[in-house]
Every structure is written in C-alpha cells, then in structure tokens.
Design a protein around this motif. Structure first.
Motif, PDB file in Angstrom:
ATOM      1  N   ALA A  22       0.836  -1.211   0.000  1.00  0.00           N
ATOM      2  CA  ALA A  22       0.000   0.000   0.000  1.00  0.00           C
ATOM      3  C   ALA A  22       0.868   1.257   0.000  1.00  0.00           C
ATOM      4  O   ALA A  22       0.558   2.231  -0.692  1.00  0.00           O
ATOM      5  N   PHE A  23       1.968   1.252   0.759  1.00  0.00           N
ATOM      6  CA  PHE A  23       2.883   2.396   0.763  1.00  0.00           C
ATOM      7  C   PHE A  23       3.411   2.648  -0.642  1.00  0.00           C
ATOM      8  O   PHE A  23       3.337   3.763  -1.167  1.00  0.00           O
ATOM      9  N   TYR A  24       3.953   1.606  -1.277  1.00  0.00           N
ATOM     10  CA  TYR A  24       4.526   1.777  -2.613  1.00  0.00           C
ATOM     11  C   TYR A  24       3.455   2.035  -3.671  1.00  0.00           C
ATOM     12  O   TYR A  24       3.709   2.738  -4.649  1.00  0.00           O
ATOM     13  N   GLN A  25       2.256   1.521  -3.465  1.00  0.00           N
ATOM     14  CA  GLN A  25       1.175   1.812  -4.410  1.00  0.00           C
ATOM     15  C   GLN A  25       0.842   3.307  -4.384  1.00  0.00           C
ATOM     16  O   GLN A  25       0.699   3.939  -5.433  1.00  0.00           O
ATOM     17  N   GLN A  26       0.751   3.874  -3.190  1.00  0.00           N
ATOM     18  CA  GLN A  26       0.471   5.303  -3.072  1.00  0.00           C
ATOM     19  C   GLN A  26       1.632   6.139  -3.587  1.00  0.00           C
ATOM     20  O   GLN A  26       1.428   7.206  -4.156  1.00  0.00           O
ATOM     21  N   ALA A  27       2.852   5.651  -3.395  1.00  0.00           N
ATOM     22  CA  ALA A  27       4.030   6.403  -3.828  1.00  0.00           C
ATOM     23  C   ALA A  27       4.225   6.363  -5.340  1.00  0.00           C
ATOM     24  O   ALA A  27       4.669   7.345  -5.929  1.00  0.00           O
ATOM     25  N   THR A  28       3.886   5.224  -5.972  1.00  0.00           N
ATOM     26  CA  THR A  28       4.176   5.063  -7.392  1.00  0.00           C
ATOM     27  C   THR A  28       2.950   5.119  -8.302  1.00  0.00           C
ATOM     28  O   THR A  28       3.081   5.353  -9.497  1.00  0.00           O
ATOM     29  N   LEU A  73      19.225  -4.384  -0.229  1.00  0.00           N
ATOM     30  CA  LEU A  73      18.604  -3.898  -1.449  1.00  0.00           C
ATOM     31  C   LEU A  73      18.529  -2.389  -1.357  1.00  0.00           C
ATOM     32  O   LEU A  73      18.325  -1.837  -0.280  1.00  0.00           O
ATOM     33  N   HIS A  74      18.687  -1.728  -2.492  1.00  0.00           N
ATOM     34  CA  HIS A  74      18.571  -0.277  -2.540  1.00  0.00           C
ATOM     35  C   HIS A  74      17.899   0.078  -3.863  1.00  0.00           C
ATOM     36  O   HIS A  74      18.381  -0.315  -4.916  1.00  0.00           O
ATOM     37  N   VAL A  75      16.796   0.773  -3.803  1.00  0.00           N
ATOM     38  CA  VAL A  75      16.023   1.134  -4.984  1.00  0.00           C
ATOM     39  C   VAL A  75      16.060   2.653  -5.146  1.00  0.00           C
ATOM     40  O   VAL A  75      16.041   3.388  -4.156  1.00  0.00           O
ATOM     41  N   CYS A  76      16.110   3.123  -6.393  1.00  0.00           N
ATOM     42  CA  CYS A  76      16.098   4.561  -6.675  1.00  0.00           C
ATOM     43  C   CYS A  76      14.925   4.894  -7.580  1.00  0.00           C
ATOM     44  O   CYS A  76      14.601   4.142  -8.493  1.00  0.00           O
ATOM     45  N   PHE A  77      14.301   6.059  -7.315  1.00  0.00           N
ATOM     46  CA  PHE A  77      13.180   6.547  -8.104  1.00  0.00           C
ATOM     47  C   PHE A  77      13.489   7.962  -8.577  1.00  0.00           C
ATOM     48  O   PHE A  77      13.911   8.799  -7.776  1.00  0.00           O
ATOM     49  N   LYS A  78      13.244   8.241  -9.847  1.00  0.00           N
ATOM     50  CA  LYS A  78      13.372   9.604 -10.358  1.00  0.00           C
ATOM     51  C   LYS A  78      12.099  10.371 -10.050  1.00  0.00           C
ATOM     52  O   LYS A  78      10.999   9.843 -10.195  1.00  0.00           O
ATOM     53  N   VAL A  79      12.258  11.622  -9.632  1.00  0.00           N
ATOM     54  CA  VAL A  79      11.125  12.505  -9.341  1.00  0.00           C
ATOM     55  C   VAL A  79      11.412  13.874  -9.940  1.00  0.00           C
ATOM     56  O   VAL A  79      12.569  14.238 -10.148  1.00  0.00           O
ATOM     57  N   GLU A  80      10.373  14.633 -10.219  1.00  0.00           N
ATOM     58  CA  GLU A  80      10.558  15.970 -10.782  1.00  0.00           C
ATOM     59  C   GLU A  80      10.942  16.988  -9.721  1.00  0.00           C
ATOM     60  O   GLU A  80      11.734  17.880  -9.970  1.00  0.00           O
ATOM     61  N   ASP A  81      10.362  16.870  -8.539  1.00  0.00           N
ATOM     62  CA  ASP A  81      10.571  17.858  -7.482  1.00  0.00           C
ATOM     63  C   ASP A  81      10.952  17.117  -6.198  1.00  0.00           C
ATOM     64  O   ASP A  81      10.103  16.454  -5.590  1.00  0.00           O
ATOM     65  N   PRO A 101      24.020  11.380   2.103  1.00  0.00           N
ATOM     66  CA  PRO A 101      25.313  11.455   1.435  1.00  0.00           C
ATOM     67  C   PRO A 101      25.328  12.101   0.056  1.00  0.00           C
ATOM     68  O   PRO A 101      26.402  12.318  -0.498  1.00  0.00           O
ATOM     69  N   HIS A 102      24.174  12.443  -0.506  1.00  0.00           N
ATOM     70  CA  HIS A 102      24.144  12.889  -1.900  1.00  0.00           C
ATOM     71  C   HIS A 102      23.938  14.390  -2.094  1.00  0.00           C
ATOM     72  O   HIS A 102      23.722  14.836  -3.217  1.00  0.00           O
ATOM     73  N   GLY A 103      23.975  15.165  -1.041  1.00  0.00           N
ATOM     74  CA  GLY A 103      23.785  16.604  -1.170  1.00  0.00           C
ATOM     75  C   GLY A 103      22.433  16.943  -1.775  1.00  0.00           C
ATOM     76  O   GLY A 103      21.419  16.364  -1.393  1.00  0.00           O
ATOM     77  N   ASP A 104      22.417  17.879  -2.731  1.00  0.00           N
ATOM     78  CA  ASP A 104      21.167  18.316  -3.349  1.00  0.00           C
ATOM     79  C   ASP A 104      20.713  17.439  -4.508  1.00  0.00           C
ATOM     80  O   ASP A 104      19.653  17.668  -5.074  1.00  0.00           O
ATOM     81  N   LYS A 105      21.512  16.429  -4.871  1.00  0.00           N
ATOM     82  CA  LYS A 105      21.190  15.590  -6.035  1.00  0.00           C
ATOM     83  C   LYS A 105      20.127  14.544  -5.741  1.00  0.00           C
ATOM     84  O   LYS A 105      19.382  14.143  -6.622  1.00  0.00           O
ATOM     85  N   ALA A 106      20.079  14.066  -4.488  1.00  0.00           N
ATOM     86  CA  ALA A 106      19.181  12.970  -4.145  1.00  0.00           C
ATOM     87  C   ALA A 106      18.912  12.991  -2.649  1.00  0.00           C
ATOM     88  O   ALA A 106      19.655  13.620  -1.888  1.00  0.00           O
ATOM     89  N   ARG A 107      17.866  12.302  -2.252  1.00  0.00           N
ATOM     90  CA  ARG A 107      17.543  12.146  -0.832  1.00  0.00           C
ATOM     91  C   ARG A 107      17.416  10.662  -0.541  1.00  0.00           C
ATOM     92  O   ARG A 107      16.857   9.905  -1.333  1.00  0.00           O
ATOM     93  N   VAL A 108      17.915  10.248   0.604  1.00  0.00           N
ATOM     94  CA  VAL A 108      17.739   8.881   1.066  1.00  0.00           C
ATOM     95  C   VAL A 108      16.584   8.874   2.051  1.00  0.00           C
ATOM     96  O   VAL A 108      16.567   9.656   3.007  1.00  0.00           O
ATOM     97  N   LEU A 109      15.621   7.999   1.800  1.00  0.00           N
ATOM     98  CA  LEU A 109      14.492   7.799   2.698  1.00  0.00           C
ATOM     99  C   LEU A 109      14.437   6.315   3.043  1.00  0.00           C
ATOM    100  O   LEU A 109      15.145   5.510   2.445  1.00  0.00           O
ATOM    101  N   PHE A 117      15.764   3.820   0.309  1.00  0.00           N
ATOM    102  CA  PHE A 117      15.612   4.067  -1.125  1.00  0.00           C
ATOM    103  C   PHE A 117      15.930   5.519  -1.372  1.00  0.00           C
ATOM    104  O   PHE A 117      15.893   6.347  -0.462  1.00  0.00           O
ATOM    105  N   CYS A 118      16.285   5.826  -2.623  1.00  0.00           N
ATOM    106  CA  CYS A 118      16.615   7.196  -2.977  1.00  0.00           C
ATOM    107  C   CYS A 118      15.553   7.769  -3.897  1.00  0.00           C
ATOM    108  O   CYS A 118      14.974   7.062  -4.718  1.00  0.00           O
TER     109      CYS A 118
END
Length: 122
Positions: A22-28, A73-81, A101-109, A117-118
């Motif tokens: 349900a979390f990933y369904q709402q996220a994706t 496991l580590h998964v990455c998702f592209k986002v616009e904002d 660790p990625h500064g303004d390029k990415a966020r780890v959650l 995941f990033c």
C-alpha cells in the motif's frame, strides 16, 4: 554471449506485505496485483515488472547507514521535485535518516519496513 534475461520481479522481505504494498502503491501509482494477500502482495509495475512483498517471520529491518542489519537492497526513483516528493513520501510513512550522502542531487528515505531508497531529481 549474454543470456538476454529480462528482469520480471523484485521482491522485498517484510513483516506486513499488504501494508508495504500500500505504501509503494500510493508512492508510485502502480496497480495492486489481484492475487495479493497477507503473505505475498505485489504491484504491477512498468514494462511488466512486478514489485513483490513477502511475509517473513521475525523480519528485521535494515539499519542504514550502519550495517548491523545490512540493507540488502537499494532502490532509486526519479522525481521531478525532490522537496514535494519527500514531503509526500514522509506523509505516507517514509522515514528520513539523518545521514544524507548525496547533497542536493538525491535524498535517502526509508520505507515503512526500513529499506532505504533514494529519490533522485529527474
């Protein structure tokens, strides 16, 4: 010569498959697999990729960034904002580790089961 294998599923261990699905369904926005249940839930992803979530007794969440319990496991998702995506994911139940660790390029959650995941600016 490579076998030309096609990746068709990625499955995460967890304690509550339906909640994590349900979390990933709402996220994706991916559609819940019709045969999802309390022991195995899935999302029908893009290009035929199934994202699965399977119940594991005595599941232990990863402890990122330390490796007391490895992330596995580590998964990455592209986002616009990044800011908007982070805010929405935190509303849905994601966590945000202090170590970023990625500064303004990415966020780890972390998802509700503890997997890091990033989100990456597209």
């Amino acid at each position: 010569m490579p076998l030309r294998m096609k990746l068709v599923a990625i499955t995460l261990d967890c304690s509550d498959p339906m909640a994590l699905a349900a979390f990933y369904q709402q996220a994706t926005g991916h559609e819940m697999h019709p045969k999802s249940d309390a022991d195995f839930a899935g999302l029908n992803g893009e290009h035929g990729l199934l994202i699965g979530f399977q119940r594991v007794d005595d599941y232990r969440a990863p402890t990122w960034p330390d490796q007391i319990v490895p992330q596995q496991l580590h998964v990455c998702f592209k986002v616009e904002d990044l800011d908007a995506a982070e805010a929405r994911l935190l509303e849905l139940g994601a966590g945000k580790p202090e170590h970023q660790p990625h500064g303004d390029k990415a966020r780890v959650l972390t998802d509700p089961a503890g997997y890091p995941f990033c989100i990456i600016r597209s």
